[in-house]
Enzyme design. Structure first.
Site, PDB file in Angstrom:
ATOM      1  N   SER A   1       0.826  -1.217   0.000  1.00  0.00           N
ATOM      2  CA  SER A   1       0.000   0.000   0.000  1.00  0.00           C
ATOM      3  C   SER A   1       0.863   1.271   0.000  1.00  0.00           C
ATOM      4  CB  SER A   1      -0.987   0.002   1.171  1.00  0.00           C
ATOM      5  OG  SER A   1      -0.322   0.178   2.394  1.00  0.00           O
ATOM      6  N   HIS A   2       2.164   1.147   0.256  1.00  0.00           N
ATOM      7  CA  HIS A   2       3.037   2.323   0.185  1.00  0.00           C
ATOM      8  C   HIS A   2       4.287   2.042  -0.644  1.00  0.00           C
ATOM      9  CE1 HIS A   2       0.230   3.576   3.264  1.00  0.00           C
ATOM     10  NE2 HIS A   2       0.562   4.817   2.953  1.00  0.00           N
TER      11      HIS A   2
ATOM     12  N   HIS B   1       3.085  14.438   2.235  1.00  0.00           N
ATOM     13  CA  HIS B   1       3.503  13.163   2.830  1.00  0.00           C
ATOM     14  C   HIS B   1       2.574  12.056   2.363  1.00  0.00           C
ATOM     15  CE1 HIS B   1       4.823  10.158   5.603  1.00  0.00           C
ATOM     16  NE2 HIS B   1       5.694  10.977   6.155  1.00  0.00           N
TER      17      HIS B   1
ATOM     18  N   SER C   1       3.841   8.613   2.440  1.00  0.00           N
ATOM     19  CA  SER C   1       4.540   7.341   2.654  1.00  0.00           C
ATOM     20  C   SER C   1       4.258   6.734   4.021  1.00  0.00           C
ATOM     21  CB  SER C   1       6.038   7.565   2.470  1.00  0.00           C
ATOM     22  OG  SER C   1       6.430   8.792   3.042  1.00  0.00           O
ATOM     23  N   ALA C   2       4.794   5.544   4.220  1.00  0.00           N
ATOM     24  CA  ALA C   2       4.785   4.913   5.534  1.00  0.00           C
ATOM     25  C   ALA C   2       5.734   5.690   6.446  1.00  0.00           C
ATOM     26  CB  ALA C   2       5.245   3.466   5.399  1.00  0.00           C
ATOM     27  N   LEU C   3       5.610   5.479   7.760  1.00  0.00           N
ATOM     28  CA  LEU C   3       6.461   6.215   8.712  1.00  0.00           C
ATOM     29  C   LEU C   3       7.646   5.402   9.205  1.00  0.00           C
ATOM     30  CD1 LEU C   3       3.804   8.041  10.941  1.00  0.00           C
ATOM     31  CD2 LEU C   3       4.898   8.820   8.845  1.00  0.00           C
TER      32      LEU C   3
ATOM     33  N   ASP D   1       4.043   0.579  13.124  1.00  0.00           N
ATOM     34  CA  ASP D   1       3.672   1.711  12.262  1.00  0.00           C
ATOM     35  C   ASP D   1       2.299   1.428  11.690  1.00  0.00           C
ATOM     36  OD1 ASP D   1       3.476   3.768  10.459  1.00  0.00           O
ATOM     37  OD2 ASP D   1       4.873   2.898   9.010  1.00  0.00           O
TER      38      ASP D   1
ATOM     39  N   GLU E   1      -5.260   0.763   1.611  1.00  0.00           N
ATOM     40  CA  GLU E   1      -5.802  -0.611   1.627  1.00  0.00           C
ATOM     41  C   GLU E   1      -7.200  -0.631   1.018  1.00  0.00           C
ATOM     42  OE1 GLU E   1      -4.588  -3.519   2.354  1.00  0.00           O
ATOM     43  OE2 GLU E   1      -2.642  -2.779   3.030  1.00  0.00           O
TER      44      GLU E   1
ATOM     45  N   LEU F   1       6.556 -10.068  16.936  1.00  0.00           N
ATOM     46  CA  LEU F   1       6.794  -8.641  17.119  1.00  0.00           C
ATOM     47  C   LEU F   1       6.343  -7.905  15.867  1.00  0.00           C
ATOM     48  CD1 LEU F   1      10.371  -8.628  18.723  1.00  0.00           C
ATOM     49  CD2 LEU F   1       8.139  -8.512  19.870  1.00  0.00           C
TER      50      LEU F   1
ATOM     51  N   ARG G   1       7.193  -9.456  10.023  1.00  0.00           N
ATOM     52  CA  ARG G   1       6.814  -9.846   8.661  1.00  0.00           C
ATOM     53  C   ARG G   1       7.590  -9.001   7.651  1.00  0.00           C
ATOM     54  NH1 ARG G   1       4.416  -7.450   4.692  1.00  0.00           N
ATOM     55  NH2 ARG G   1       4.255  -5.596   5.997  1.00  0.00           N
ATOM     56  N   ARG G   2       7.694  -7.708   7.954  1.00  0.00           N
ATOM     57  CA  ARG G   2       8.346  -6.771   7.047  1.00  0.00           C
ATOM     58  C   ARG G   2       9.855  -7.076   6.940  1.00  0.00           C
ATOM     59  NH1 ARG G   2      10.144  -1.870   7.638  1.00  0.00           N
ATOM     60  NH2 ARG G   2       9.689  -1.653   9.865  1.00  0.00           N
TER      61      ARG G   2
HETATM   62  P1  NDP Z   1      -1.190  -2.640   9.440  1.00  0.00           P
HETATM   63  O1  NDP Z   1      -2.450  -2.806  10.200  1.00  0.00           O
HETATM   64  O2  NDP Z   1      -1.001  -3.443   8.208  1.00  0.00           O
HETATM   65  O3  NDP Z   1       0.091  -2.968  10.346  1.00  0.00           O
HETATM   66  C1  NDP Z   1       0.478  -2.124  11.320  1.00  0.00           C
HETATM   67  C2  NDP Z   1       1.641  -2.603  12.149  1.00  0.00           C
HETATM   68  O4  NDP Z   1       1.229  -3.712  12.922  1.00  0.00           O
HETATM   69  C3  NDP Z   1       2.877  -3.020  11.397  1.00  0.00           C
HETATM   70  O5  NDP Z   1       4.002  -2.593  12.149  1.00  0.00           O
HETATM   71  C4  NDP Z   1       2.736  -4.540  11.398  1.00  0.00           C
HETATM   72  O6  NDP Z   1       3.969  -5.230  11.261  1.00  0.00           O
HETATM   73  C5  NDP Z   1       2.124  -4.806  12.717  1.00  0.00           C
HETATM   74  N1  NDP Z   1       1.368  -6.042  12.782  1.00  0.00           N
HETATM   75  C6  NDP Z   1       0.421  -6.487  11.924  1.00  0.00           C
HETATM   76  N2  NDP Z   1      -0.060  -7.682  12.333  1.00  0.00           N
HETATM   77  C7  NDP Z   1       0.593  -7.983  13.483  1.00  0.00           C
HETATM   78  C8  NDP Z   1       0.556  -9.090  14.391  1.00  0.00           C
HETATM   79  N3  NDP Z   1      -0.270 -10.117  14.193  1.00  0.00           N
HETATM   80  N4  NDP Z   1       1.369  -9.077  15.455  1.00  0.00           N
HETATM   81  C9  NDP Z   1       2.217  -8.026  15.665  1.00  0.00           C
HETATM   82  N5  NDP Z   1       2.308  -6.958  14.844  1.00  0.00           N
HETATM   83  C10 NDP Z   1       1.504  -6.950  13.773  1.00  0.00           C
HETATM   84  O7  NDP Z   1      -0.980  -1.076   9.128  1.00  0.00           O
HETATM   85  P2  NDP Z   1      -1.977  -0.004   8.491  1.00  0.00           P
HETATM   86  O8  NDP Z   1      -2.744  -0.580   7.360  1.00  0.00           O
HETATM   87  O9  NDP Z   1      -2.728   0.634   9.582  1.00  0.00           O
HETATM   88  O10 NDP Z   1      -0.907   1.050   7.907  1.00  0.00           O
HETATM   89  C11 NDP Z   1      -0.061   0.665   6.837  1.00  0.00           C
HETATM   90  C12 NDP Z   1       0.913   1.755   6.506  1.00  0.00           C
HETATM   91  O11 NDP Z   1       0.232   2.882   6.002  1.00  0.00           O
HETATM   92  C13 NDP Z   1       1.756   2.266   7.665  1.00  0.00           C
HETATM   93  O12 NDP Z   1       3.105   2.122   7.276  1.00  0.00           O
HETATM   94  C14 NDP Z   1       1.397   3.731   7.805  1.00  0.00           C
HETATM   95  O13 NDP Z   1       2.463   4.604   8.136  1.00  0.00           O
HETATM   96  C15 NDP Z   1       0.910   4.043   6.413  1.00  0.00           C
HETATM   97  N6  NDP Z   1       0.004   5.185   6.419  1.00  0.00           N
HETATM   98  C16 NDP Z   1       0.468   6.395   5.982  1.00  0.00           C
HETATM   99  C17 NDP Z   1      -0.356   7.500   5.997  1.00  0.00           C
HETATM  100  C18 NDP Z   1       0.129   8.835   5.576  1.00  0.00           C
HETATM  101  O14 NDP Z   1      -0.630   9.789   5.630  1.00  0.00           O
HETATM  102  N7  NDP Z   1       1.364   8.999   5.167  1.00  0.00           N
HETATM  103  C19 NDP Z   1      -1.738   7.388   6.454  1.00  0.00           C
HETATM  104  C20 NDP Z   1      -2.092   6.096   6.925  1.00  0.00           C
HETATM  105  C21 NDP Z   1      -1.250   5.038   6.895  1.00  0.00           C
HETATM  106  P3  NDP Z   1       4.331  -5.959   9.835  1.00  0.00           P
HETATM  107  O15 NDP Z   1       4.584  -4.840   8.869  1.00  0.00           O
HETATM  108  O16 NDP Z   1       5.542  -6.782  10.126  1.00  0.00           O
HETATM  109  O17 NDP Z   1       3.141  -6.790   9.448  1.00  0.00           O
HETATM  110  O1  PYC Z   2      -3.002   5.061   3.230  1.00  0.00           O
HETATM  111  O2  PYC Z   2      -4.325   6.293   4.504  1.00  0.00           O
HETATM  112  C1  PYC Z   2      -3.389   6.167   3.702  1.00  0.00           C
HETATM  113  C2  PYC Z   2      -2.661   7.376   3.297  1.00  0.00           C
HETATM  114  C3  PYC Z   2      -3.126   8.650   3.318  1.00  0.00           C
HETATM  115  C4  PYC Z   2      -2.098   9.432   2.864  1.00  0.00           C
HETATM  116  C5  PYC Z   2      -1.051   8.632   2.594  1.00  0.00           C
HETATM  117  N1  PYC Z   2      -1.400   7.365   2.867  1.00  0.00           N
END
Ligand code: NDP
Ligand code: PYC
Length: 344
Positions: A46-47, A120, A122-124, A178, A188, A305, A309-310
């Site tokens: 997704s990013h 912005h 991207s992921a953080l 994150d 997503e 943790l 996965r990442r």
């Molecule tokens: P997810 O729900 O996919 O995952 C969030 C975190 O939880 C990750 O660190 C993930 O690790 C971890 N995780 C997931 N499943 C488990 C588990 N079973 N046990 C332990 N840890 C777990 O994230 P989101 O969909 O909420 O967000 C995805 C990305 O989107 C993020 O990187 C975020 O920064 C980005 N984003 C950016 C925005 C922006 O404005 N720039 C806005 C919104 C989101 P792992 O990766 O290893 O699965």
């Molecule tokens: O995936 O929610 C999101 C998002 C918003 C801006 C950048 N990513």
């Protein structure tokens, strides 16, 4: 569908060339390619490269400056380090501010980097890993645009407001989480729409405020915060700290400014760095060793943790390359050939 495996460096070259073709200067193109390729490498679809089109659409709409050169505001010795992105993307501004943030956090125990006037998308975790790579812990957050209804409400108001944390580990990948403070990132929902897949229940409301699993209806309606009132409050905190407190736009103001959620959001970002050694000084135990006991206990229960996965995906990509579908390769070729003209 056939697949192609590219070495990470080859994908980076291709993505950077796409941004250069679209008119971005080397500061912007290099930083964007690093963050997008890192997303693809770590299987964060997704990013990853999916975000190139949105970034270029934002350039084409004139809402981000492709030739911006971020500027560090001189504030000698302050715990608050400020970088103005000058209307460009956040990523090069972060790269500029990071060394100063690290130096201040080491000297003072705690420091914050404020990035203003940035786009912005991207992921953080790249920001977080910039800190953990320097033996610092970090918190990172930013608003987005109004797409999330507060708990008990039914209209978009808060952003998907991502929130990330990292803790350094000796000889091991850092502890990093994150996530969006909505149930899922908006990216997503968009990926479900493209794949014509229904959303899981509990992700979104339609424009009338009724629960929906239809991605189109969700995009026209409101997403929901994660964890009900808890996610709603954390999302609000991010509007306060990384919007209002740093003198930048909140998610509703971003939506007013852009008038659409099809462009990448323009706002600020807050990055806080902590020196665990400085905070723990004079107290019993080594903070890094004590953290390992906690991590081992978590994993000892069979839990994983966050970011495990990442990091596994990263190790695989580093060993074998990044796998792209033919549709993704075709899209990269189209963007490289036509630049901004490929964006409709
Ligand atoms: P997810 O729900 O996919 O995952 C969030 C975190 O939880 C990750 O660190 C993930 O690790 C971890 N995780 C997931 N499943 C488990 C588990 N079973 N046990 C332990 N840890 C777990 O994230 P989101 O969909 O909420 O967000 C995805 C990305 O989107 C993020 O990187 C975020 O920064 C980005 N984003 C950016 C925005 C922006 O404005 N720039 C806005 C919104 C989101 P792992 O990766 O290893 O699965
Ligand atoms: O995936 O929610 C999101 C998002 C918003 C801006 C950048 N990513």
């Amino acid at each position: 569908m056939s697949e192609t495996t590219l070495p990470i460096s080859a994908l980076h070259e291709r993505v950077e060339a796409i941004f250069r073709k679209a008119g971005l200067n080397s500061v912007q193109a290099g930083a964007l390619a690093r963050v997008i390729v890192a997303g693809e490498r770590d299987a964060c679809k997704s990013h990853g490269i999916y975000r190139i089109e949105g970034a270029l659409r934002t350039v084409k709409a004139g809402k981000v400056k492709p030739d911006a050169v971020p500027e560090l505001e001189p504030q000698e010795g302050s715990a608050i380090v400020k970088v103005n992105a000058k209307g460009g993307f956040a990523n090069p501004a972060f790269e500029l501010g990071l060394p100063v943030l690290v130096e201040r956090a080491r000297a003072l125990g705690l420091a914050a980097l404020v990035i203003n006037d940035c786009t912005h998308f991207s992921a953080l975790w790249p920001e977080v890993e910039g800190l953990t790579g320097e033996r610092l812990a970090g918190l990172v957050m930013c608003p987005s645009y109004a797409t999330v209804a507060p708990t008990g409400g039914n209209k978009p108001l808060l952003g998907t407001n991502p929130f990330a944390f990292g803790w350094p580990r000796e000889g091991k990948p850092p502890y990093v989480f994150d996530f969006a403070t909505s149930v899922a990132a908006r990216g997503e929902i968009e990926l479900h729409r493209r794949a014509s897949k229904p959303l899981p229940e509990g992700w979104a409301l339609d424009a009338k405020g009724n629960p929906t699993t239809d991605p189109e209806a969700a995009l026209a309606g409101a997403m929901l915060p994660f964890g009900g009132h808890k996610g709603s409050a954390i999302g609000t905190m991010i509007e306060l700290l990384a919007g209002i407190m740093i003198g930048d736009l909140t998610s509703p103001e971003v939506l007013d400014y852009l008038g659409t959620t099809t462009l990448a959001p323009f706002h600020g970002e807050l990055i806080v760095a902590f020196s665990p050694e400085a905070f723990a000084a004079g107290r019993p135990g080594n903070p890094f060793a004590r953290a390992e006991v906690l991590f081992e206990a978590i994993v000892g229960q069979g839990a994983r943790l966050p970011s495990q996965r990442r990091f596994a995906a990263r190790a695989k990509s580093e060993a074998e390359g990044v796998v792209l579908t033919q549709a993704e390769i075709d899209q990269l070729d189209r963007l490289l050939a036509f630049g901004l003209d490929a964006i409709v």
